[in-house]
Design a protein around this motif. Sequence first.
Motif, PDB file in Angstrom:
ATOM      1  N   ALA A  35       0.752  -1.251  -0.209  1.00 52.33           N
ATOM      2  CA  ALA A  35      -0.074   0.009   0.037  1.00 52.33           C
ATOM      3  C   ALA A  35       1.020   1.275   0.097  1.00 52.33           C
ATOM      4  O   ALA A  35       2.098   1.144   0.383  1.00 52.33           O
ATOM      5  CB  ALA A  35      -1.021   0.024   1.261  1.00 52.33           C
ATOM      6  N   ILE A  36       0.414   2.130  -0.608  1.00 60.63           N
ATOM      7  CA  ILE A  36       1.031   3.481  -0.466  1.00 60.63           C
ATOM      8  C   ILE A  36       0.860   4.042   0.799  1.00 60.63           C
ATOM      9  O   ILE A  36      -0.245   4.061   1.443  1.00 60.63           O
ATOM     10  CB  ILE A  36       0.265   4.521  -1.544  1.00 60.63           C
ATOM     11  CG1 ILE A  36       0.400   3.997  -2.909  1.00 60.63           C
ATOM     12  CG2 ILE A  36       0.724   5.949  -1.330  1.00 60.63           C
ATOM     13  CD1 ILE A  36       1.752   4.185  -3.571  1.00 60.63           C
ATOM     14  N   ARG A  37       2.039   4.716   1.457  1.00 61.43           N
ATOM     15  CA  ARG A  37       1.660   4.956   2.849  1.00 61.43           C
ATOM     16  C   ARG A  37       1.011   6.537   2.877  1.00 61.43           C
ATOM     17  O   ARG A  37       1.767   7.208   2.172  1.00 61.43           O
ATOM     18  CB  ARG A  37       3.064   5.000   3.700  1.00 61.43           C
ATOM     19  CG  ARG A  37       3.142   5.811   4.934  1.00 61.43           C
ATOM     20  CD  ARG A  37       4.259   5.850   5.628  1.00 61.43           C
ATOM     21  NE  ARG A  37       4.251   4.292   6.360  1.00 61.43           N
ATOM     22  CZ  ARG A  37       5.270   3.870   6.931  1.00 61.43           C
ATOM     23  NH1 ARG A  37       6.451   4.461   7.060  1.00 61.43           N
ATOM     24  NH2 ARG A  37       4.967   2.738   7.668  1.00 61.43           N
ATOM     25  N   VAL A  38       0.171   6.649   3.410  1.00 57.12           N
ATOM     26  CA  VAL A  38      -0.290   8.256   3.881  1.00 57.12           C
ATOM     27  C   VAL A  38      -0.026   8.681   5.004  1.00 57.12           C
ATOM     28  O   VAL A  38      -0.175   8.120   6.011  1.00 57.12           O
ATOM     29  CB  VAL A  38      -1.924   8.018   3.713  1.00 57.12           C
ATOM     30  CG1 VAL A  38      -2.644   9.485   3.688  1.00 57.12           C
ATOM     31  CG2 VAL A  38      -2.536   7.310   2.215  1.00 57.12           C
ATOM     32  N   ILE A  39       0.497  10.123   4.977  1.00 57.10           N
ATOM     33  CA  ILE A  39       0.751  10.863   6.089  1.00 57.10           C
ATOM     34  C   ILE A  39      -0.215  12.046   5.876  1.00 57.10           C
ATOM     35  O   ILE A  39      -0.497  12.521   5.068  1.00 57.10           O
ATOM     36  CB  ILE A  39       2.265  11.504   5.933  1.00 57.10           C
ATOM     37  CG1 ILE A  39       3.243  10.484   5.762  1.00 57.10           C
ATOM     38  CG2 ILE A  39       2.588  12.394   7.103  1.00 57.10           C
ATOM     39  CD1 ILE A  39       3.483   9.476   6.977  1.00 57.10           C
TER      40      ILE A  39
END
Length: 145
Positions: free
Chosen positions: A16-20
């Motif tokens: 998954a794309i890490r979201v901040i």
Amino acid sequence: MQAESPSAPDGRGSAAIRVIVGAAIVAERKVLACARAHPPELAGLWEFPGGKVEPGESETGALVRECQEELGVRIAVGDRIGDDIPLGHRRTVLKIFAARLLDGQPRPLEHAALRWLHRDELDEVPWLPADAPIVAALRAGPWLT
């Protein structure tokens, strides 16, 4: 308040794309800026409070949690400010939301310092490069008027 689905894989069979997520907390035509305390290479640079979205957590839920942990406040999350900002090797993305205080006064529980900035004071602190587009959007937009 916005709702969205929990973070999920990017659909290409990879991780998954890490979201901040970050909060541009606005009160009385000022935005809250936070000075990083760590890591050493980022200490003294300024950012919007926030952090990682954990698996199964919504973006807004993560932002509410992070502001409670970092500042000791409850916030209401509003609209997005600016576009997604790719970080690192494009496996991480930063998303900033407008927010307002619901309860508490911000305290620097995880930061070196806090500062409320008017629109004309935004350039008085050295921002993290990733936050610079959001600073520009705040300057140009209606949030600090």
